[in-house]
Design a protein around this motif. Sequence first.
Motif, PDB file in Angstrom:
ATOM      1  N   PRO A 177       0.698  16.472   7.884  1.00  0.00           N
ATOM      2  CA  PRO A 177       2.082  16.485   7.375  1.00  0.00           C
ATOM      3  C   PRO A 177       2.270  15.617   6.126  1.00  0.00           C
ATOM      4  N   GLU A 178       3.383  15.883   5.434  1.00  0.00           N
ATOM      5  CA  GLU A 178       3.674  15.114   4.207  1.00  0.00           C
ATOM      6  C   GLU A 178       4.261  13.743   4.538  1.00  0.00           C
ATOM      7  N   THR A 179       5.010  13.686   5.647  1.00  0.00           N
ATOM      8  CA  THR A 179       5.662  12.418   6.015  1.00  0.00           C
ATOM      9  C   THR A 179       5.174  11.976   7.386  1.00  0.00           C
TER      10      THR A 179
ATOM     11  N   ARG B  87       0.830  -1.224   0.000  1.00  0.00           N
ATOM     12  CA  ARG B  87       0.000   0.000   0.000  1.00  0.00           C
ATOM     13  C   ARG B  87       0.856   1.262   0.000  1.00  0.00           C
ATOM     14  N   GLY B  88       2.101   1.144  -0.379  1.00  0.00           N
ATOM     15  CA  GLY B  88       2.943   2.336  -0.573  1.00  0.00           C
ATOM     16  C   GLY B  88       3.750   2.753   0.645  1.00  0.00           C
ATOM     17  N   GLY B  89       3.690   2.006   1.733  1.00  0.00           N
ATOM     18  CA  GLY B  89       4.480   2.345   2.911  1.00  0.00           C
ATOM     19  C   GLY B  89       5.843   1.668   2.879  1.00  0.00           C
ATOM     20  N   THR B  90       6.711   2.062   3.803  1.00  0.00           N
ATOM     21  CA  THR B  90       8.032   1.446   3.921  1.00  0.00           C
ATOM     22  C   THR B  90       8.185   0.919   5.339  1.00  0.00           C
ATOM     23  N   VAL B  91       8.623  -0.327   5.465  1.00  0.00           N
ATOM     24  CA  VAL B  91       8.772  -0.941   6.793  1.00  0.00           C
ATOM     25  C   VAL B  91      10.255  -1.026   7.141  1.00  0.00           C
TER      26      VAL B  91
ATOM     27  N   ASP C 113      -2.769   8.796  -2.901  1.00  0.00           N
ATOM     28  CA  ASP C 113      -2.498  10.072  -3.589  1.00  0.00           C
ATOM     29  C   ASP C 113      -3.555  11.113  -3.236  1.00  0.00           C
ATOM     30  N   GLY C 114      -3.085  12.287  -2.825  1.00  0.00           N
ATOM     31  CA  GLY C 114      -3.999  13.404  -2.564  1.00  0.00           C
ATOM     32  C   GLY C 114      -4.762  13.307  -1.264  1.00  0.00           C
ATOM     33  N   ASP C 115      -4.428  12.321  -0.443  1.00  0.00           N
ATOM     34  CA  ASP C 115      -5.166  12.161   0.809  1.00  0.00           C
ATOM     35  C   ASP C 115      -4.186  11.777   1.918  1.00  0.00           C
ATOM     36  N   GLY C 116      -3.876  12.721   2.783  1.00  0.00           N
ATOM     37  CA  GLY C 116      -2.970  12.435   3.901  1.00  0.00           C
ATOM     38  C   GLY C 116      -1.510  12.411   3.480  1.00  0.00           C
ATOM     39  N   PRO C 117      -0.629  11.946   4.365  1.00  0.00           N
ATOM     40  CA  PRO C 117       0.812  11.958   4.085  1.00  0.00           C
ATOM     41  C   PRO C 117       1.161  11.197   2.795  1.00  0.00           C
TER      42      PRO C 117
END
Length: 485
Positions: A236-238, A81-85, A283-287
Motif C-alpha cells: 500500500p501507499e500509506t 526518516r520521513g514518518g509522522t508520529v 522513495d520508490g520502496d514501500g509505502p
Amino acid sequence: MSGGGRIPLPFHDAAALALRDGQLRRNLGTVTGAIRAKRTAVTEELPDWQALRAAGKAIKDHTLRNLGHYLTQLEAAVTSRGGTVHWARDATEANRIVRELVAASGEREVVKVKSMTTDEIGLNEALAEDGVVAIETDLAELIVQLAGEEPSHILVPAIHKNRAEIRELFLRAFELDPSELNDDPADLAAAARSFLRERFLEARVAVSGANFAVADTGTIAIVESEGNGRMCLTLPETLITVMGIEKVLPSWRDLEVFLQLLPRSSTAERMNPYTSFFSGTTDGDGPSAFHLVLLDAGRSRTLADEVGRETLRCIRCSACLNVCPIYERVGGHPYGSVYPGPIGAILNPQLRGAPNDAELPYASTLCGACYEVCPVAIDIPTILIEMRRRVVEGSPRRPRRLSATVEDVALRAAARIFASPSRYEAAQRLARLGQAPFVRKGVLRNLPGQLSGWSESRDLRPIPARPFRSWWRERAATAVEEGEK
Ligand code: SF4
C-alpha cells in the motif's frame, strides 16, 4: 458447538457457560497441549535460556524507567526518516487519528496486519462507523472476522474453531460449492489466500501494530508466520502503525534478545518465518507515507504502579495462556477482552478497569506456571495476589462486619496453627476426627458453614489416616533401627 464471542458477563458466570462446551474444551486442549510441548523443546535446547530471559527483563525494566527519553528519541528518529508520529492518550484519540488519516486517503477499505493493539482500541468498529472496511489478513484473524466473532487467544485467535467449522465458514463466506473445498489445512489456507490476494493488490492503505520499535533508528519490527503482514507493509501507499508506548526498545542490539525470546515462547519456533523491519519512508520502496500512532490508554497509569508496572514488560507471546489450567478449560472469551489468560487477568484491570475486570485476578489457581514460562519473567502470581487485595479493600461488601470478622478470625487461627508444628499436628488430628461425617467415596462433600463453597466446586481429599509427618517419623525410626543392627 464452540462459542465464538466475548461473553458480556462477569468471569465467573461466563466461565461456567464456556465449561459446558465440550467441543471448545477439546479444541483448546489439543492446541494448547501441542504448543506447550513444542515450546518446552525449543527453550530447553538453548543452554542460555534463563540468561536470555533475565536480559529481556533487564532491557524492558531499563526502558520503562526511562520511557519518556526513549519515546522522544523514537519520535525524532521516525520523523527524521520521513514518518509522522502521533500521540494518543486513549483509544478514542487513537481511533480518531486513524479515521482522519484513512478519510484523507479517500479509501473505503484498508488491509490489516494482525495487531492486538488495534483490537484493544476497537479500531475496526471505529472505521466501520465511517463506512470503511478493515480486512484482517492474518489467516486466524480472518476466520474470526468472517465468523463475526472475537479472538480467543493472542497468538491463535481461532483456537476455539476446528477444521470442519472453518471449512463451513469458508464455504459460506467465499460462496464456494462444497465440492470445491475440503477441511485439509493446506486447502483452507489456499482458499483464504486467493481471497486475500485481491485485497492486497487493491489496497492503498494498511494498518499494523508493532512488536518492537527501536528508539535510536526509528525502526519498527513486526514478526509473523504467513507473509500476509509483509504484503501489507510493502504494497500500500500509506502505512499506519498503532503501537502501545511500552513496545519501544533503546537500540537495534536489543532485538537480538527479543527475537530469540519471542518466537520460541509464542509459536515455539526458533525464529519467525517473516521478520519485517521498516524505518520511515524510502522513495520508490514501500509505502510513501508512514504514520506511527503512539498509544497510552492506561499504560502511564500502570507504569506509576509499583507492583503492577512489570506487566508492561509483556511481549504478548501468549506462553502464559498455553500453560494456564483456567485458560485451557474456558478459553479466551470469558475474560471479556482481547487480552485473555494470565496476562489478561493482570493487564485488563490495570489498562481499562472495567466493572467486570475486578473478577479477573481470581481467574487463577496461583500455580505459578505463567511465571515459569514468561520470557520476560513477569511475576504474574504476585501481581494477582496484590490485585485481589485491592479488590477486597475496595469492595462494598468489605464493611459487612459478620463475614469480615469470621474470615479474619479464621485466618488468624490458621496463622497460629501453621506457625507451630505441634499445633499443626494437633489441628490435623482434630480435623481427621471431625471430617468423618463429610467423607463420601473418598472425597469431602457438603462441608458446613463458610467451608461449603470449597466442597461445592472442588474434590477435596480427606486428611489421610497416616499423614506425611507420621510416615516420615516412622520411616526415619526404621532407618535408625536398621542402622543399629
Ligand atoms: S505475560 Fe509473559 S508469557 Fe504472558 S504473554 Fe506476556 S510475555 Fe508472554
